[in-house]
Design a protein around this motif. Sequence first.
Motif, PDB file in Angstrom:
ATOM      1  N   VAL A 197      -8.823  14.634   9.145  1.00 27.42           N
ATOM      2  CA  VAL A 197      -9.937  14.640   8.194  1.00 27.42           C
ATOM      3  C   VAL A 197      -9.481  15.334   6.915  1.00 27.42           C
ATOM      4  CG1 VAL A 197     -10.862  16.775   9.225  1.00 27.42           C
ATOM      5  CG2 VAL A 197     -12.370  15.345   7.902  1.00 27.42           C
ATOM      6  N   GLY A 198      -9.989  14.902   5.770  1.00 26.04           N
ATOM      7  CA  GLY A 198      -9.645  15.569   4.521  1.00 26.04           C
ATOM      8  C   GLY A 198     -10.469  15.052   3.356  1.00 26.04           C
ATOM      9  N   SER A 199     -10.480  15.826   2.278  1.00 22.05           N
ATOM     10  CA  SER A 199     -11.187  15.374   1.078  1.00 22.05           C
ATOM     11  C   SER A 199     -10.450  15.857  -0.164  1.00 22.05           C
ATOM     12  CB  SER A 199     -12.619  15.911   1.070  1.00 22.05           C
ATOM     13  OG  SER A 199     -12.620  17.306   0.872  1.00 22.05           O
ATOM     14  N   ALA A 200     -10.683  15.152  -1.265  1.00 19.02           N
ATOM     15  CA  ALA A 200     -10.081  15.532  -2.550  1.00 19.02           C
ATOM     16  C   ALA A 200     -11.046  15.144  -3.658  1.00 19.02           C
ATOM     17  CB  ALA A 200      -8.749  14.783  -2.740  1.00 19.02           C
ATOM     18  N   ALA A 201     -11.023  15.891  -4.743  1.00 22.07           N
ATOM     19  CA  ALA A 201     -11.905  15.572  -5.866  1.00 22.07           C
ATOM     20  C   ALA A 201     -11.508  14.211  -6.448  1.00 22.07           C
ATOM     21  CB  ALA A 201     -11.795  16.653  -6.929  1.00 22.07           C
ATOM     22  N   PHE A 239     -20.907  16.021   5.458  1.00 24.28           N
ATOM     23  CA  PHE A 239     -20.172  15.619   4.254  1.00 24.28           C
ATOM     24  C   PHE A 239     -19.298  14.384   4.548  1.00 24.28           C
ATOM     25  CE2 PHE A 239     -16.252  16.595   1.604  1.00 24.28           C
ATOM     26  CZ  PHE A 239     -16.829  16.361   0.359  1.00 24.28           C
ATOM     27  N   TYR A 240     -18.859  14.276   5.825  1.00 23.90           N
ATOM     28  CA  TYR A 240     -17.948  13.196   6.229  1.00 23.90           C
ATOM     29  C   TYR A 240     -18.672  12.065   6.972  1.00 23.90           C
ATOM     30  CZ  TYR A 240     -14.161  16.343   4.956  1.00 23.90           C
ATOM     31  OH  TYR A 240     -13.308  17.154   4.247  1.00 23.90           O
ATOM     32  N   SER A 241     -19.994  11.974   6.827  1.00 29.89           N
ATOM     33  CA  SER A 241     -20.755  10.982   7.603  1.00 29.89           C
ATOM     34  C   SER A 241     -20.257   9.555   7.372  1.00 29.89           C
ATOM     35  CB  SER A 241     -22.242  11.063   7.258  1.00 29.89           C
ATOM     36  OG  SER A 241     -22.756  12.310   7.622  1.00 29.89           O
ATOM     37  N   ILE A 242     -20.126   9.170   6.099  1.00 27.76           N
ATOM     38  CA  ILE A 242     -19.739   7.785   5.797  1.00 27.76           C
ATOM     39  C   ILE A 242     -18.303   7.516   6.260  1.00 27.76           C
ATOM     40  CG2 ILE A 242     -19.275   6.151   3.903  1.00 27.76           C
ATOM     41  CD1 ILE A 242     -21.760   7.438   2.497  1.00 27.76           C
ATOM     42  N   GLY A 244     -27.709  15.756   9.298  1.00 27.75           N
ATOM     43  CA  GLY A 244     -26.959  14.810  10.128  1.00 27.75           C
ATOM     44  C   GLY A 244     -25.580  15.332  10.490  1.00 27.75           C
ATOM     45  N   ASP A 245     -25.157  15.102  11.732  1.00 26.07           N
ATOM     46  CA  ASP A 245     -23.811  15.497  12.141  1.00 26.07           C
ATOM     47  C   ASP A 245     -23.138  14.351  12.903  1.00 26.07           C
ATOM     48  OD1 ASP A 245     -21.482  16.587  13.003  1.00 26.07           O
ATOM     49  OD2 ASP A 245     -22.391  18.065  14.337  1.00 26.07           O
ATOM     50  N   PRO A 246     -22.226  13.633  12.244  1.00 20.72           N
ATOM     51  CA  PRO A 246     -21.587  12.494  12.907  1.00 20.72           C
ATOM     52  C   PRO A 246     -20.663  12.926  14.048  1.00 20.72           C
ATOM     53  CG  PRO A 246     -20.492  12.957  10.821  1.00 20.72           C
ATOM     54  CD  PRO A 246     -21.691  13.868  10.891  1.00 20.72           C
ATOM     55  N   TRP A 247     -20.361  14.226  14.108  1.00 17.93           N
ATOM     56  CA  TRP A 247     -19.449  14.721  15.144  1.00 17.93           C
ATOM     57  C   TRP A 247     -20.217  15.383  16.289  1.00 17.93           C
ATOM     58  CZ3 TRP A 247     -16.338  17.746  10.871  1.00 17.93           C
ATOM     59  CH2 TRP A 247     -15.727  16.819  10.012  1.00 17.93           C
ATOM     60  N   ALA A 248     -21.531  15.248  16.300  1.00 16.81           N
ATOM     61  CA  ALA A 248     -22.344  15.930  17.311  1.00 16.81           C
ATOM     62  C   ALA A 248     -21.891  15.615  18.737  1.00 16.81           C
ATOM     63  CB  ALA A 248     -23.813  15.566  17.132  1.00 16.81           C
ATOM     64  N   LEU A 263     -13.281  22.287  15.607  1.00 21.55           N
ATOM     65  CA  LEU A 263     -13.611  23.701  15.737  1.00 21.55           C
ATOM     66  C   LEU A 263     -13.323  24.469  14.448  1.00 21.55           C
ATOM     67  CD1 LEU A 263     -12.194  24.305  19.322  1.00 21.55           C
ATOM     68  CD2 LEU A 263     -14.547  23.818  18.662  1.00 21.55           C
ATOM     69  N   LYS A 264     -12.422  23.893  13.636  1.00 19.10           N
ATOM     70  CA  LYS A 264     -12.069  24.583  12.390  1.00 19.10           C
ATOM     71  C   LYS A 264     -13.025  24.228  11.252  1.00 19.10           C
ATOM     72  CE  LYS A 264      -7.167  24.528  13.447  1.00 19.10           C
ATOM     73  NZ  LYS A 264      -6.040  23.623  13.303  1.00 19.10           N
ATOM     74  N   MET A 265     -13.932  23.275  11.498  1.00  9.88           N
ATOM     75  CA  MET A 265     -14.796  22.810  10.416  1.00  9.88           C
ATOM     76  C   MET A 265     -16.272  22.832  10.809  1.00  9.88           C
ATOM     77  SD  MET A 265     -12.563  19.515   9.376  1.00  9.88           S
ATOM     78  CE  MET A 265     -13.098  19.554   7.697  1.00  9.88           C
ATOM     79  N   PRO A 266     -16.775  23.978  11.276  1.00 14.59           N
ATOM     80  CA  PRO A 266     -18.160  23.992  11.728  1.00 14.59           C
ATOM     81  C   PRO A 266     -19.133  23.592  10.614  1.00 14.59           C
ATOM     82  CG  PRO A 266     -17.310  26.219  11.493  1.00 14.59           C
ATOM     83  CD  PRO A 266     -16.140  25.294  11.325  1.00 14.59           C
TER      84      PRO A 266
END
Length: 339
Positions: free
Chosen positions: A32-36, A328-331, A307-311, A320-323
């Motif tokens: 998983v990751g994100s960038a501006a 933010f990562y739903s889509i 919403g939590d797509p990882w529920a 565990l590192k991204m509680p």
Amino acid sequence: MAAQIFGLDIGRSFIKVVQVKISGSSRSLVAVGSAATPGAGLRSEVKPELKQLAETIKTLVKNSKIHSNKCTVSIVEAQAVTRLIELPNLTDKELSAAINFEADQYIPLPIKDVNLQYKVLSRPQPGSGGKMAVLLVAAPKRVIEKYLEVVKMSGFSLSAVETESSSLARALSNKNDPPSLIVSMGASSTELVLIKEGNVFFTRSIASGGAALTKAIMTEFNLASKQAEEYKMAYGILEDKLSGKISRILRPVLEVVTTEILKAIDYARSHMGDQRLSGVVICGGSAYLPGLAEFVTEKTSVEVSLGDPWANFAKEGLILKMPGQGSFYSIATGLALRT
Ligand SMILES: Nc1ncnc2c1ncn2[C@@H]1O[C@H](COP(=O)(O)OP(=O)(O)OP(=O)(O)O)[C@@H](O)[C@H]1O
Ligand SMILES: [Mg+2]
């Protein structure tokens, strides 16, 4: 084994990537990751800017340790047309032959210029004379071509394009869940998606999101965007913070969204028979605005949750590192789960 594809969500303010592992009924997060998003992102019509976007995607995928060269992407609801239509009960073969002709009546674009997808949502009891419900999704070919070009420039291949509403339905609902309304709030737009039996039932796109909130703070207090963004994230619409000064500016901006949420709830009540709406699920970066869930509950009297797509994902490794960051990562997660 990890899925062969990764989900790529190119937002107006952030690009997100997700790769999952599916084995039987178990799901886990692989990368998983994100960038501006640089410049105008996909809105740009200038080749060097699109090239820069492609480079950002390439670096993000590498840094996120994604092991796949194939991705799925989603296009914003405002660029597509999603319609639920009713037709006489046709066989799959008859429907496939008739769909272009039928769609022509509902899609306000020349059919030759769009990529048309459809899904049968329900069929009547045999012999009842009832109608079948079909969901039509049409996306302009030139919009899809732009995604294709950027993905190709990044060095990846495109396995599928779908609308954000389809990704959200996959990420945040199950077939057996009662109907719900997903409110996906990004930077420049907010998508409302009514879900029934795990399928998209209705969509609405509002041209307002987190950027409008930041802008309102900048204008009112004459602040630079970075500082306005910090105020927004720290105080949101909590009335007991800074004597309610930020809240007072942001609430009217959000009224545009809550008015549409109320209309969607009304639509759900009048079109979903005896099935009751179980609640509103907020997601996207702006869903983290302090006080937003309470504000929407207060305006709609409907239960609101983040919403939590990882529920239902295995609680191990990366997750565990991204509680709390799943929303933010739903889509991107919905895209990654496309099989
Ligand atoms: N903690 C927070 N509080 C309030 N707003 C937040 C918070 N975190 C992120 N945001 C806002 O979320 C937005 C970014 O969310 P997201 O990445 O979902 O949007 P995007 O996908 O880039 O935009 P769009 O979907 O409109 O193209 C920004 O406007 C940002 O200010
Ligand atoms: Mg977005």
